[in-house]
Design a protein around this motif. Structure first.
Motif, PDB file in Angstrom:
ATOM      1  N   ILE A  62       0.837  -1.203   0.000  1.00  0.00           N
ATOM      2  CA  ILE A  62       0.000   0.000   0.000  1.00  0.00           C
ATOM      3  C   ILE A  62       0.870   1.251   0.000  1.00  0.00           C
ATOM      4  CG2 ILE A  62      -1.690   1.307   1.347  1.00  0.00           C
ATOM      5  CD1 ILE A  62      -2.816  -1.339   2.306  1.00  0.00           C
ATOM      6  N   TYR A  66       1.454   4.379  -2.831  1.00  0.00           N
ATOM      7  CA  TYR A  66       1.457   5.812  -2.528  1.00  0.00           C
ATOM      8  C   TYR A  66       2.741   6.473  -3.030  1.00  0.00           C
ATOM      9  CZ  TYR A  66       2.086  10.094   0.158  1.00  0.00           C
ATOM     10  OH  TYR A  66       2.333  11.388   0.505  1.00  0.00           O
ATOM     11  N   SER A  84      -7.277   9.324  -4.151  1.00  0.00           N
ATOM     12  CA  SER A  84      -7.404   7.970  -3.613  1.00  0.00           C
ATOM     13  C   SER A  84      -7.605   6.988  -4.764  1.00  0.00           C
ATOM     14  CB  SER A  84      -8.594   7.901  -2.656  1.00  0.00           C
ATOM     15  OG  SER A  84      -8.762   6.588  -2.163  1.00  0.00           O
ATOM     16  N   GLN A 112      -9.081   3.086   2.904  1.00  0.00           N
ATOM     17  CA  GLN A 112      -9.159   4.458   2.393  1.00  0.00           C
ATOM     18  C   GLN A 112      -8.699   5.454   3.453  1.00  0.00           C
ATOM     19  OE1 GLN A 112     -13.302   4.405   1.246  1.00  0.00           O
ATOM     20  NE2 GLN A 112     -12.811   4.128  -0.925  1.00  0.00           N
ATOM     21  N   TRP A 115      -4.948   5.288   3.620  1.00  0.00           N
ATOM     22  CA  TRP A 115      -4.426   6.021   2.465  1.00  0.00           C
ATOM     23  C   TRP A 115      -4.493   7.527   2.736  1.00  0.00           C
ATOM     24  CZ3 TRP A 115      -2.069   4.569  -2.040  1.00  0.00           C
ATOM     25  CH2 TRP A 115      -1.935   5.541  -3.030  1.00  0.00           C
TER      26      TRP A 115
END
Length: 888
Positions: A62, A66, A84, A112, A115
């Motif tokens: 993850i 990013y 997102s 989410q 994130w």
């Protein structure tokens, strides 16, 4: 080996074995302890080796997404804004999530939020650094500087021989229209050469150089200089480009390609399982098996398939559109599925084989080829009826049109409980097994009782197997919510041995009118006739009792015969795959293969390039219904405080001391009156309370063996489940002397020490303990004496309150509960009140709960029981022991 744990609050914690810490692990552990969001970023930025940890690899992925997005932002962008990812990205992540501690909390919304936390942290750090490039150079030096060179591929429909065009550009800033302005890459040579800015040119071309080291066609156009001019490309060259898009992007290049490539149109082998409608689906059903080749949903004829297979690889124009063809992979997929279709007896496969194929595994879980095949060249889907069945199992809400009433149930089910009941009814009608894995306090018991009320007309009785400590709870819950159910207890703690022996001789005849038989795991091996009976449902409560397949009680459970099987557990089953196999070996035997086959299957999943657990999750998910107290759909339906009585039994040693105390009390009452009598009554009641807690509390021998106390055993079962959810608990007692033994006992359960407050704790020290407990990483349990900790403290970190012994004053107990249930509490609070069955504790609890006339007569104005005013006979009747119901 290090791991990452997801906490109920949505934070990440770094877990590390103290004796095996590397320097890098020490660094990450320290960063995570200070700021878990920064730790997540550093995990990706430092390219930490996650080969030995599935949880680290998952969370690192993850953060890498990013960082990749961050590195693709042009330096000319005034604001660093990262959108997102689409919801499908997060839903795919959930399916591929490996087993991990706290894995049950993973949702799309939570991912989410994580994130968003990364984006917020990154924005603040970039602002503090002054620019994106400075931030990346300082915090992610191993990531290449990217963002300004772009490779474009466009269609050139006017040229049949060279139907594509390639151009390399770079962005120079914003034009007057507010969009990025791109110029041919050759212009960069002129611009930077003119300014004699060699360092800027090197920075600009670095991603191109990185790509040329990985991709041959990039290296060729760089060496020839063709990269600096527009190129007319053949189909072959264009396909080479498209295949390397991920590598180009990983190198830091921006890539712009035709939209149709993103959809990747290609002919696929389409496998449909259960295309023909069946009269009934279930574990014994045979499923038909259809194989075809389709292109964007349209079935291809044999001639069209042969034309594609006899043509060229790469991009092929079919019916006016470009499609991708890899003849070898397409033919491999066709051959594999057609061979499987031919092997199927009469064109049909078993239900279990069908479920495995739909999950993305091989029919026997043994073959590697299906896991290794490129999934882009085939798809497997369920036919209409089977698809509806699986959809209903995955989404119980869709079954609500089947919402049957349960008039005999003496309660109103909450919506999520109604969904659970309908789901249980649906899968059991199919003859399938299921696991109701709701959080503690969500009402698994009442959902099962409602199911049994619906099935009362069935000819076969059902069998419920529970830990001995829960026999009293099931009896009470059944009496309260389903009094019309005819229960038969098969345990000497709830039934005369002579009656059990009679049943064993003629079980079918004697149990013909019984709806539910209730026994314990330990009784199974003593009652062989239980295995000879055919049951309607076999239901396991606290199903983690069979997590070890090698134990005697697990083997005994799995030998039982029934129409359907249900398992109840509030303990997360996502963390240990061996536990998962043993559970499914009970509820749906064969679905996960044998233990050895399953281990090899899991090993292949772990060794895969992306370590995808999707096939396993897809395979088991329809048979597990899990709702968490943190789910929005459940939170809105839950009361803020859920109170429940936990019934505990007495050990033989407790019974011995209890009966001796009553006998002494009887003899003493005959020769006492006035104040002496009142003192005698209070002293005797105090001793009985101590005995109900633990006999060592009365004798003062300090041994406190867990086997000598039913409450200690129940506390262990309860706190193991609370600990598995990483939740915190308050334990209240009116006795200071038992706090230390409880603390030592719980420390062994949690593997960590807790904190405690009693009358001897200095006031100035109490707030320090409270602050420590309120921290997310603080102690997991807090033991408080009722007087010292019953008021004035704010302990909202706890979501569970246990009243280990009862004050017999509801107002005092409620004050204690309100240490957790108060302003600032964002979670539902579960209150567990311990009561020993067959003792004075149960009788007084009943009086207080029912508020009958006798209770009203002996309640003082302060609502506290005034037992000293009862007559001798009334007192003896109140404290007398029902040995049959009290013993473990």
């Amino acid at each position: 080996m290090s791991e990452i744990r997801l906490t109920p609050s949505g934070h990440l914690q770094w877990l590390i074995e103290p004796e095996k810490r590397s320097q890098q692990e020490e660094k990450l552990a320290e960063i995570f302890g200070q700021d878990w969001v920064k730790g997540l970023f550093v995990l990706a930025a430092d390219k930490y080796n996650t080969a030995n940890s599935l949880s680290l690899k998952f969370w690192q992925g993850i953060a890498e997404r990013y960082l990749t997005e961050l590195c693709h932002i042009s330096e000319s962008d005034s604001d660093v804004i990262i959108d997102s990812p689409p919801e499908i990205f997060f839903s795919t992540l959930i399916l591929s999530a490996p087993p991990m501690e706290g894995g049950e909390y993973i949702t799309i919304l939570l991912l989410q939020q994580i994130w968003g936390e990364l984006c917020k942290w990154g924005s603040n750090e970039i602002a503090a650094a002054g620019s994106l490039s400075v931030f990346l150079e300082k915090n992610a030096p191993q990531w290449h500087q990217v963002g300004r060179v772009c490779f474009h591929l466009a269609e050139n429909k006017a040229d049949e021989d060279f139907p594509f065009a390639f151009l390399a550009t770079y962005s120079t800033g914003f034009g007057c229209n507010g969009k990025l302005r791109h110029l041919p890459l050759r212009k960069a040579m002129e611009e930077y050469a003119g300014k004699k800015n060699r360092s800027a040119l090197i920075k600009l071309l670095m991603p191109v150089d990185q790509a040329s080291q990985k991709i041959s066609w990039v290296r060729e156009i760089v060496e020839s200089g063709e990269i600096y001019q527009p190129l007319a490309w053949s189909v072959f060259s264009a396909h080479n480009f498209l295949k390397t898009v991920p590598t180009l992007e990983d190198s830091g290049l921006i890539v712009r390609i035709p939209n149709w490539w993103k959809k990747r149109p290609r002919p696929q082998v389409s496998v449909t399982i259960d295309k023909q409608k069946k009269s009934k689906l279930g574990l014994e059903t045979l499923l038909d098996f259809d194989v075809s080749v389709v292109l964007e949903g349209h079935r291809l004829s044999r001639e069209e398939i042969e034309d594609i297979l006899s043509g060229d690889d790469g991009l092929v124009m079919v019916k006016g559109q470009w499609i991708e063809v890899d003849r070898e992979k397409l033919k491999e997929a066709i051959d594999h599925w057609q061979n499987l279709q031919h092997q199927a007896e009469d064109g049909e496969i078993s239900f279990i084989e069908g479920m495995r194929l739909l999950a993305g595994a091989s029919a026997d879980l043994k073959e590697d080829d299906l896991l290794d095949q490129d999934k882009g060249w085939f798809s497997v889907e369920a036919g209409g009826q089977l698809r509806e069945m699986l959809s209903s199992m995955r989404q119980p809400v869709s079954l609500m049109d089947r919402n049957e009433k349960t008039p005999k149930l003496k309660a109103q089910l909450r919506p999520y409980q109604q969904h659970g009941l309908t789901w249980l009814s649906f899968i059991t009608e199919l003859g399938l097994g299921g696991c109701l894995a709701d959080d503690m306090g969500l009402g698994k018991t009442i959902q099962v009782l409602a199911l049994l009320l619906r099935k009362q007309k069935r000819s076969l009785p059902s069998l419920l197997i529970v830990p001995a400590s829960l026999l009293g709870n099931w009896r009470k819950e059944a009496e309260r919510f389903a009094p019309s159910l005819k229960l038969t207890f098969l345990h000497p703690g709830q039934q005369d041995r002579s009656k059990i022996e009679k049943i064993a001789k003629k079980p079918k005849e004697i149990l013909s009118e019984t709806d539910l038989c209730i026994t314990t795991y330990s009784m199974l091996s003593r009652q062989e006739w239980l295995r000879e009976m055919k049951w309607q449902h076999i239901i396991l409560d606290e199903a983690q009792a069979i997590k070890n397949p090698a134990t005697r009680q697990t083997r005994a459970v799995k030998k039982l015969q029934s129409v359907s099987r249900l398992a109840l557990t509030g303990t997360p089953i996502e963390n240990k795959l061996d536990d998962l196999w043993s559970l499914f070996d009970f509820i749906n035997p064969g679905l996960l293969g044998s233990a050895s086959v399953f281990k090899k299957f899991v090993k292949r999943l772990q060794e895969g390039e992306s370590c995808q657990f999707t096939p396993l999750q897809q395979l088991v998910q329809p048979y597990i219904l899990r709702r968490l107290k943190t789910d929005r759909s459940v939170i809105n339906d839950l009361p803020d405080k859920v109170e429940t009585v936990c019934y505990c039994n007495l050990s033989k040693k407790q019974i011995k001391h209890y009966e001796r105390t009553i006998q002494t009390m009887k003899e003493s009452l005959e020769n006492s009156d006035g104040m002496a009598r009142r003192g005698l009554v209070l002293q005797s009641l105090l001793r009985l309370k101590q005995i109900c807690n633990h006999p060592s509390q009365l004798t003062g021998d300090f041994e406190y063996s867990a086997s000598d106390s039913g409450k200690f055993q129940r506390l262990k079962e309860l706190c193991e489940e609370i600990a598995s959810r990483q939740e915190k608990v308050l334990i209240f007692t009116q006795f200071r002397e038992i706090i230390e033994p409880l603390s030592e006992y719980l420390a062994g359960i949690y593997g960590r020490t807790g904190v405690a407050i009693h009358g001897g704790t200095a006031v100035k020290y109490r707030q320090k303990l409270v602050d420590e407990f309120q921290q997310e990483n603080g102690p997991p349990f807090f033991i408080l004496s009722l007087k010292a900790g019953g008021t004035g403290l704010n302990l909202t970190a706890a979501s569970h309150v246990i009243h280990f012994d009862r004050w017999w004053n509801p107002a005092v107990e409620n004050q204690a509960t309100d240490r957790a249930f108060r302003i600032g509490q964002k979670k539902s609070v579960m209150v567990h009140k311990f009561v020993t069955t067959g003792t004075v504790e149960e009788k007084i609890d009943f009086l207080i709960a029912e508020k009958q006339k006798m209770a009203d007569d002996i309640l003082s104005s302060g609502k506290e029981l005034n037992l000293t005013e009862l007559s001798d006979d009334e007192i003896i009747d109140l404290v007398s022991l029902d040995v049959t119901r009290a013993k473990i």
